[in-house]
Design a protein around this motif. Sequence first.
Motif, PDB file in Angstrom:
ATOM      1  N   SER A 172      -1.982  22.062   1.995  1.00  0.00           N
ATOM      2  CA  SER A 172      -0.805  21.755   2.819  1.00  0.00           C
ATOM      3  C   SER A 172      -0.820  20.335   3.366  1.00  0.00           C
ATOM      4  O   SER A 172       0.178  19.881   3.921  1.00  0.00           O
ATOM      5  N   TRP A 173      -1.940  19.624   3.233  1.00  0.00           N
ATOM      6  CA  TRP A 173      -2.067  18.300   3.837  1.00  0.00           C
ATOM      7  C   TRP A 173      -1.263  17.249   3.083  1.00  0.00           C
ATOM      8  O   TRP A 173      -1.056  17.359   1.853  1.00  0.00           O
ATOM      9  N   GLU A 174      -0.861  16.215   3.809  1.00  0.00           N
ATOM     10  CA  GLU A 174      -0.223  15.049   3.185  1.00  0.00           C
ATOM     11  C   GLU A 174      -1.338  14.151   2.642  1.00  0.00           C
ATOM     12  O   GLU A 174      -1.784  13.204   3.288  1.00  0.00           O
ATOM     13  N   LEU A 175      -1.784  14.445   1.431  1.00  0.00           N
ATOM     14  CA  LEU A 175      -2.992  13.810   0.893  1.00  0.00           C
ATOM     15  C   LEU A 175      -2.805  12.332   0.546  1.00  0.00           C
ATOM     16  O   LEU A 175      -3.794  11.626   0.324  1.00  0.00           O
ATOM     17  N   LEU A 176      -1.562  11.862   0.490  1.00  0.00           N
ATOM     18  CA  LEU A 176      -1.329  10.445   0.204  1.00  0.00           C
ATOM     19  C   LEU A 176      -1.118   9.627   1.473  1.00  0.00           C
ATOM     20  O   LEU A 176      -0.971   8.405   1.406  1.00  0.00           O
ATOM     21  N   ALA A 177      -1.125  10.298   2.619  1.00  0.00           N
ATOM     22  CA  ALA A 177      -0.954   9.575   3.886  1.00  0.00           C
ATOM     23  C   ALA A 177      -2.217   8.781   4.198  1.00  0.00           C
ATOM     24  O   ALA A 177      -3.325   9.321   4.136  1.00  0.00           O
ATOM     25  N   PRO A 178      -2.093   7.495   4.522  1.00  0.00           N
ATOM     26  CA  PRO A 178      -3.285   6.680   4.813  1.00  0.00           C
ATOM     27  C   PRO A 178      -4.218   7.277   5.857  1.00  0.00           C
ATOM     28  O   PRO A 178      -5.442   7.167   5.732  1.00  0.00           O
ATOM     29  N   THR A 179      -3.670   7.926   6.879  1.00  0.00           N
ATOM     30  CA  THR A 179      -4.533   8.512   7.913  1.00  0.00           C
ATOM     31  C   THR A 179      -5.392   9.628   7.339  1.00  0.00           C
ATOM     32  O   THR A 179      -6.597   9.716   7.614  1.00  0.00           O
ATOM     33  N   ALA A 225      -5.530   2.164   1.715  1.00  0.00           N
ATOM     34  CA  ALA A 225      -6.328   3.081   2.528  1.00  0.00           C
ATOM     35  C   ALA A 225      -7.538   3.580   1.747  1.00  0.00           C
ATOM     36  O   ALA A 225      -8.644   3.682   2.283  1.00  0.00           O
ATOM     37  N   LEU A 226      -7.338   3.865   0.465  1.00  0.00           N
ATOM     38  CA  LEU A 226      -8.443   4.343  -0.362  1.00  0.00           C
ATOM     39  C   LEU A 226      -9.507   3.267  -0.530  1.00  0.00           C
ATOM     40  O   LEU A 226     -10.711   3.534  -0.413  1.00  0.00           O
ATOM     41  N   LEU A 227      -9.084   2.041  -0.795  1.00  0.00           N
ATOM     42  CA  LEU A 227     -10.046   0.948  -0.959  1.00  0.00           C
ATOM     43  C   LEU A 227     -10.866   0.734   0.308  1.00  0.00           C
ATOM     44  O   LEU A 227     -12.073   0.483   0.235  1.00  0.00           O
ATOM     45  N   ARG A 228     -10.243   0.856   1.450  1.00  0.00           N
ATOM     46  CA  ARG A 228     -10.947   0.597   2.707  1.00  0.00           C
ATOM     47  C   ARG A 228     -11.927   1.700   3.067  1.00  0.00           C
ATOM     48  O   ARG A 228     -12.844   1.461   3.858  1.00  0.00           O
ATOM     49  N   THR A 229     -11.789   2.898   2.502  1.00  0.00           N
ATOM     50  CA  THR A 229     -12.770   3.947   2.786  1.00  0.00           C
ATOM     51  C   THR A 229     -14.128   3.611   2.182  1.00  0.00           C
ATOM     52  O   THR A 229     -15.150   4.140   2.636  1.00  0.00           O
ATOM     53  N   LEU A 267       0.157  -6.282  -7.320  1.00  0.00           N
ATOM     54  CA  LEU A 267       0.455  -5.672  -8.622  1.00  0.00           C
ATOM     55  C   LEU A 267       1.565  -4.638  -8.493  1.00  0.00           C
ATOM     56  O   LEU A 267       2.515  -4.631  -9.286  1.00  0.00           O
ATOM     57  N   LEU A 268       1.458  -3.770  -7.496  1.00  0.00           N
ATOM     58  CA  LEU A 268       2.464  -2.731  -7.323  1.00  0.00           C
ATOM     59  C   LEU A 268       3.806  -3.316  -6.906  1.00  0.00           C
ATOM     60  O   LEU A 268       4.864  -2.872  -7.371  1.00  0.00           O
ATOM     61  N   ALA A 269       3.779  -4.348  -6.064  1.00  0.00           N
ATOM     62  CA  ALA A 269       5.029  -4.996  -5.641  1.00  0.00           C
ATOM     63  C   ALA A 269       5.676  -5.748  -6.795  1.00  0.00           C
ATOM     64  O   ALA A 269       6.906  -5.754  -6.941  1.00  0.00           O
ATOM     65  N   ALA A 270       4.861  -6.381  -7.646  1.00  0.00           N
ATOM     66  CA  ALA A 270       5.392  -7.178  -8.755  1.00  0.00           C
ATOM     67  C   ALA A 270       6.075  -6.318  -9.808  1.00  0.00           C
ATOM     68  O   ALA A 270       6.829  -6.839 -10.635  1.00  0.00           O
ATOM     69  N   SER A 271       5.825  -5.007  -9.765  1.00  0.00           N
ATOM     70  CA  SER A 271       6.490  -4.119 -10.724  1.00  0.00           C
ATOM     71  C   SER A 271       7.996  -4.103 -10.525  1.00  0.00           C
ATOM     72  O   SER A 271       8.749  -3.780 -11.451  1.00  0.00           O
ATOM     73  N   GLY A 272       8.448  -4.437  -9.305  1.00  0.00           N
ATOM     74  CA  GLY A 272       9.872  -4.374  -9.020  1.00  0.00           C
ATOM     75  C   GLY A 272      10.349  -2.961  -8.715  1.00  0.00           C
ATOM     76  O   GLY A 272      11.542  -2.743  -8.494  1.00  0.00           O
ATOM     77  N   ASN A 273       9.420  -2.010  -8.692  1.00  0.00           N
ATOM     78  CA  ASN A 273       9.739  -0.608  -8.428  1.00  0.00           C
ATOM     79  C   ASN A 273       9.391  -0.312  -6.963  1.00  0.00           C
ATOM     80  O   ASN A 273       8.225  -0.402  -6.574  1.00  0.00           O
ATOM     81  N   ALA A 274      10.392   0.050  -6.166  1.00  0.00           N
ATOM     82  CA  ALA A 274      10.178   0.247  -4.732  1.00  0.00           C
ATOM     83  C   ALA A 274       9.215   1.390  -4.443  1.00  0.00           C
ATOM     84  O   ALA A 274       8.461   1.337  -3.464  1.00  0.00           O
ATOM     85  N   VAL A 275       9.229   2.433  -5.285  1.00  0.00           N
ATOM     86  CA  VAL A 275       8.320   3.560  -5.067  1.00  0.00           C
ATOM     87  C   VAL A 275       6.880   3.133  -5.334  1.00  0.00           C
ATOM     88  O   VAL A 275       5.958   3.484  -4.590  1.00  0.00           O
ATOM     89  N   PHE A 276       6.656   2.359  -6.401  1.00  0.00           N
ATOM     90  CA  PHE A 276       5.317   1.842  -6.671  1.00  0.00           C
ATOM     91  C   PHE A 276       4.846   0.956  -5.527  1.00  0.00           C
ATOM     92  O   PHE A 276       3.683   1.016  -5.109  1.00  0.00           O
ATOM     93  N   ALA A 277       5.736   0.120  -5.015  1.00  0.00           N
ATOM     94  CA  ALA A 277       5.370  -0.770  -3.910  1.00  0.00           C
ATOM     95  C   ALA A 277       4.974   0.044  -2.682  1.00  0.00           C
ATOM     96  O   ALA A 277       4.034  -0.322  -1.971  1.00  0.00           O
ATOM     97  N   HIS A 278       5.662   1.152  -2.452  1.00  0.00           N
ATOM     98  CA  HIS A 278       5.339   2.011  -1.310  1.00  0.00           C
ATOM     99  C   HIS A 278       3.953   2.640  -1.473  1.00  0.00           C
ATOM    100  O   HIS A 278       3.257   2.891  -0.477  1.00  0.00           O
ATOM    101  N   PHE A 279       3.550   2.885  -2.707  1.00  0.00           N
ATOM    102  CA  PHE A 279       2.250   3.493  -3.004  1.00  0.00           C
ATOM    103  C   PHE A 279       1.101   2.569  -2.619  1.00  0.00           C
ATOM    104  O   PHE A 279      -0.050   3.001  -2.503  1.00  0.00           O
ATOM    105  N   ALA A 280       1.399   1.296  -2.385  1.00  0.00           N
ATOM    106  CA  ALA A 280       0.353   0.320  -2.049  1.00  0.00           C
ATOM    107  C   ALA A 280      -0.394   0.696  -0.778  1.00  0.00           C
ATOM    108  O   ALA A 280      -1.597   0.445  -0.661  1.00  0.00           O
TER     109      ALA A 280
END
Length: 236
Positions: free
Chosen positions: A74-81, A175-179, A157-170
């Motif tokens: 049930s968790w929001e597993l893509l949420a940075p927190t 968050a994953l890299l910083r863990t 890289l994600l922003a340069a795709s021009g895809n707003a959803v990909f950019a949001h995934f950044a």
Amino acid sequence: MTTARGLHAQVLETLGQQIVDGLLRPGTVVRPEAVAEEYGVSRSVVREALRVLQSLGLVEPRQRVGTLVRPTSSWELLAPTVIRWRGASPAYFAQQRELLELRLGVEPVAATLAATNTTSTDSTAAVLAAATDMAAACDRDDSRAYLEADVRFHRALLAASGNAVFAHFAGTVEALLRTRTSESRDTITRWTHDAAARHVAVGRAVAAGDADAASAAATALLRVTRDEFIAEAPAP
């Protein structure tokens, strides 16, 4: 003196980490009055923390029952927190594998789109610049600069795709890299020249407008990282 906002953050962090660590198991009833007494805070502070946890899918209020801890599904597993909490929990390696597998389906496509995106040369140049900064930080043995350049690379890289959803995934990727900074296994978290070179290969292909090479380089980058985490994960 700790402010109400500071108290809220402390209770939120403690309860969130306890749920993710499994100390508060699914189905456990979290009673605001008990939490307030344990941490010496008001019930309003606890209720605000529980509202945030509910928005992240970690708890759910039930009439005549109370606030129940919810299962991982049930968790929001893509949420940075949530990613940060899982990164400090026994689920560290599982999360790395899961999100690297997800990124394998996203970032090579983003690299392809970035290489063919003729409307934003600044964005594509930023990908190569960040990769070059990673290599330079590696040469200087500068872990902080390497991490910051790594974060900028994947955001660019994600922003340069021009895809707003990909950019949001950044935000998820950052968050994953910083863990990784809290993980002590240097074999998979320490910066290396080979890892930096794989990022540079992606950056060069994107800057050159070579979509096939960009996709292949991004795939190779993520596969190597995924395989490293799988190899280093402790036995179940």
